[in-house]
Enzyme design. Structure first.
Site, PDB file in Angstrom:
ATOM      1  N   SER A   1     140.714 -10.600  35.390  1.00 42.52           N
ATOM      2  CA  SER A   1     141.941 -11.131  34.787  1.00 42.52           C
ATOM      3  C   SER A   1     143.084 -11.099  35.791  1.00 42.52           C
ATOM      4  O   SER A   1     143.141 -10.215  36.667  1.00 42.52           O
ATOM      5  CB  SER A   1     142.285 -10.251  33.587  1.00 42.52           C
ATOM      6  OG  SER A   1     143.593 -10.505  33.153  1.00 42.52           O
TER       7      SER A   1
ATOM      8  N   TYR B   1     144.236  -1.880  29.150  1.00 41.82           N
ATOM      9  CA  TYR B   1     143.334  -3.031  29.278  1.00 41.82           C
ATOM     10  C   TYR B   1     143.317  -3.520  30.729  1.00 41.82           C
ATOM     11  O   TYR B   1     142.253  -3.702  31.339  1.00 41.82           O
ATOM     12  CB  TYR B   1     143.782  -4.169  28.350  1.00 41.82           C
ATOM     13  CG  TYR B   1     143.199  -5.506  28.726  1.00 41.82           C
ATOM     14  CD1 TYR B   1     141.874  -5.799  28.456  1.00 41.82           C
ATOM     15  CD2 TYR B   1     143.958  -6.462  29.420  1.00 41.82           C
ATOM     16  CE1 TYR B   1     141.319  -7.019  28.849  1.00 41.82           C
ATOM     17  CE2 TYR B   1     143.419  -7.671  29.808  1.00 41.82           C
ATOM     18  CZ  TYR B   1     142.100  -7.943  29.527  1.00 41.82           C
ATOM     19  OH  TYR B   1     141.561  -9.134  29.926  1.00 41.82           O
TER      20      TYR B   1
ATOM     21  N   LYS C   1     140.309  -3.535  33.912  1.00 36.98           N
ATOM     22  CA  LYS C   1     139.893  -4.653  34.782  1.00 36.98           C
ATOM     23  C   LYS C   1     139.996  -4.235  36.248  1.00 36.98           C
ATOM     24  O   LYS C   1     139.127  -4.551  37.056  1.00 36.98           O
ATOM     25  CB  LYS C   1     140.740  -5.905  34.509  1.00 36.98           C
ATOM     26  CG  LYS C   1     140.481  -6.526  33.156  1.00 36.98           C
ATOM     27  CD  LYS C   1     139.050  -7.064  33.018  1.00 36.98           C
ATOM     28  CE  LYS C   1     138.733  -7.562  31.632  1.00 36.98           C
ATOM     29  NZ  LYS C   1     137.299  -7.832  31.400  1.00 36.98           N
TER      30      LYS C   1
HETATM   31  C1  WQD Z   1     151.761 -16.033  26.641  1.00 36.71           C
HETATM   32  C2  WQD Z   1     153.252 -16.258  26.603  1.00 36.71           C
HETATM   33  C3  WQD Z   1     154.519 -14.472  25.623  1.00 36.71           C
HETATM   34  C4  WQD Z   1     153.104 -14.919  21.543  1.00 36.71           C
HETATM   35  C5  WQD Z   1     147.421 -11.955  27.870  1.00 36.71           C
HETATM   36  C6  WQD Z   1     146.785 -10.892  28.672  1.00 36.71           C
HETATM   37  C7  WQD Z   1     146.052 -11.455  29.833  1.00 36.71           C
HETATM   38  C8  WQD Z   1     145.109 -12.527  29.428  1.00 36.71           C
HETATM   39  C9  WQD Z   1     145.647 -13.493  28.454  1.00 36.71           C
HETATM   40  C10 WQD Z   1     143.130 -11.618  28.339  1.00 36.71           C
HETATM   41  C11 WQD Z   1     154.044 -15.015  26.971  1.00 36.71           C
HETATM   42  C12 WQD Z   1     154.663 -15.750  24.839  1.00 36.71           C
HETATM   43  C13 WQD Z   1     153.295 -15.097  22.895  1.00 36.71           C
HETATM   44  C14 WQD Z   1     154.173 -15.224  20.655  1.00 36.71           C
HETATM   45  C15 WQD Z   1     155.526 -15.875  22.534  1.00 36.71           C
HETATM   46  N1  WQD Z   1     143.798 -12.076  29.288  1.00 36.71           N
HETATM   47  N2  WQD Z   1     154.475 -15.556  23.385  1.00 36.71           N
HETATM   48  N3  WQD Z   1     155.341 -15.702  21.207  1.00 36.71           N
HETATM   49  O1  WQD Z   1     150.529 -12.008  27.555  1.00 36.71           O
HETATM   50  O2  WQD Z   1     150.367 -13.929  29.184  1.00 36.71           O
HETATM   51  O3  WQD Z   1     148.373 -12.637  28.657  1.00 36.71           O
HETATM   52  O4  WQD Z   1     146.397 -12.846  27.442  1.00 36.71           O
HETATM   53  O5  WQD Z   1     142.319 -11.348  27.752  1.00 36.71           O
HETATM   54  O6  WQD Z   1     145.382 -10.464  30.472  1.00 36.71           O
HETATM   55  O7  WQD Z   1     147.783 -10.027  29.141  1.00 36.71           O
HETATM   56  O8  WQD Z   1     149.294 -14.140  26.929  1.00 36.71           O
HETATM   57  O9  WQD Z   1     149.194 -15.651  25.021  1.00 36.71           O
HETATM   58  O10 WQD Z   1     149.996 -13.277  24.649  1.00 36.71           O
HETATM   59  O11 WQD Z   1     151.445 -14.885  25.883  1.00 36.71           O
HETATM   60  O12 WQD Z   1     156.592 -16.291  22.964  1.00 36.71           O
HETATM   61  O13 WQD Z   1     154.090 -15.097  19.421  1.00 36.71           O
HETATM   62  O14 WQD Z   1     153.624 -16.590  25.274  1.00 36.71           O
HETATM   63  O15 WQD Z   1     155.730 -13.802  25.700  1.00 36.71           O
HETATM   64  O16 WQD Z   1     155.130 -15.437  27.716  1.00 36.71           O
HETATM   65  P1  WQD Z   1     149.768 -13.115  28.093  1.00 36.71           P
HETATM   66  P2  WQD Z   1     149.932 -14.474  25.537  1.00 36.71           P
END
Ligand code: WQD
Length: 344
Positions: A127, A152, A156
């Site tokens: 990741s 998490y 990784k």
């Molecule tokens: C994306 C963007 C949020 C929800 C995580 C893991 C990473 C990977 C993928 C996993 C961010 C914004 C989100 C909401 C929002 N691998 N958001 N409102 O955090 O980049 O990555 O998932 O298995 O390792 O850390 O992904 O989809 O949670 O967020 O504004 O209700 O969307 O702040 O900028 P993230 P995400």
């Protein structure tokens, strides 16, 4: 000659899309999954898409004996793609031992069983979280591995070290780690896709569920970041492009890659803000999303996107699908999936 590939976590989100691509490329697939975060129905859906049902074994890789017995039973396995792991960042902060135990014990068991049974080709599901908040963007494979933001992310990082050290100690063991950015979207058939249990953590399932009426409103976490529109930036990659990278990695291992341990960024090389994602979603789905600006979410990095030059040149792989494609496929999957639930 056998071309059997073991896919652990093969009924999960990325796993199932990879199984489809493997079967479409003529590989025979065996899945191990304990169904802790997926459903057996996926096997029928894979069969609908590819015409072939993968072999399936339901057990937990934390059981060393079962893992070893599995390789004795399937003595003709040529390579392993290891997806099976817990992946909820927030939960890992609350339950670190659950994450360290599951993600690391299963990996060690798998590597031990592979070595004992002379299976020496390994692809690991890593990741971009291994980079934390990078100092420079885009992130290259040479960017420093900084302290992880969550247990998490730590699993990784530690997993990559375990794999690297295994390849150092055993020169005939070969491994490729693929560092995914943000996987989104679904297969074009809309038969498989991301199926989060309970309240999703990730942006795209939250967008599609809010639009279809499962949730009232989406919160955009912060619009005061140092980015053009103030919202966070990520590299959103279509899951089918991502799945295809695994086929290339497997072929590279089977035909002797350059070094016995390699790692690659698997992203698009493009960064998109949360508001850009929302606007694109509204355009391709022809729907209106109910959202509001909320506070920042703890632990979010401001921006991260991949430098994919190394993966492009070394693997000959490139993300082909656009953000529009990915978001439309996610929406079609949400509609199809809901429709099927109501039909039950
Ligand atoms: C994306 C963007 C949020 C929800 C995580 C893991 C990473 C990977 C993928 C996993 C961010 C914004 C989100 C909401 C929002 N691998 N958001 N409102 O955090 O980049 O990555 O998932 O298995 O390792 O850390 O992904 O989809 O949670 O967020 O504004 O209700 O969307 O702040 O900028 P993230 P995400």
């Amino acid at each position: 000659m056998s071309n059997k590939v073991l896919v652990t976590g093969g009924t999960g989100y990325i796993g199932s899309h990879t199984v489809v691509e493997l079967q479409n490329n003529g590989f025979e697939v065996v899945i191990i999954d304990n169904l802790s975060n997926s459903n057996k129905d996926v096997l029928e859906r894979i069969q609908k898409i590819t015409g072939k049902r993968p072999i399936f074994e339901n057990f937990d890789l934390c059981d060393a004996k079962k893992t070893n017995d599995f390789f004795k039973k399937h003595a003709d396995i040529k390579a392993v793609i290891h997806f099976a792991a817990y992946k909820a960042v927030g939960e890992s902060v609350l339950k670190p031992l659950k994450y360290y135990h599951n993600n690391l014990v299963s990996l060690v068991n798998l590597l031990q069983a592979m070595q004992e049974n002379n299976v020496s080709n390994f692809v690991f599901s890593s990741s971009c979280t291994v980079y934390g908040q990078p100092d420079e963007l885009p992130v290259t494979e040479q960017s420093p591995i900084k302290e992880a933001n969550s247990p998490y992310g730590d699993t990784k990082q530690i997993s990559e070290r375990i794999i690297r050290d295994t390849t150092r100690a055993n020169k005939s063991f070969k491994a490729i780690a693929l560092r995914y950015f943000n996987p989104i979207g679904a297969h074009e058939s809309a038969l498989i896709g991301e199926l989060p249990l309970g309240v999703p953590n990730n942006l795209i399932p939250l967008i599609t569920q809010t639009t279809i009426g499962v949730r009232k409103q989406l919160s955009v976490f912060g619009d005061d970041y140092n980015t053009p529109d103030g919202t966070c930036i990520r590299d959103y990659i279509h899951v089918v492009d991502l799945a295809k990278a695994h086929i290339i990695a497997i072929k590279r291992l089977l035909h002797n890659g350059k070094r016995n341990y390699e790692y690659f960024n698997i992203g698009t090389g493009r960064g998109n803000s949360v508001l850009e994602v929302i606007n694109t979603f509204e355009k391709v789905s022809e729907q209106k999303l109910n959202y509001k600006i909320a506070n920042r979410r703890e632990g979010d990095v401001e921006q991260v996107f991949a430098d994919t030059k190394y993966a492009n040149s070394e693997l000959g792989w490139k993300a082909e699908k656009t953000l529009d494609d990915a978001l439309l496929s996610a929406w079609n999957w949400e509609k199809y999936y809901k429709k099927n639930l109501y039909n039950k």
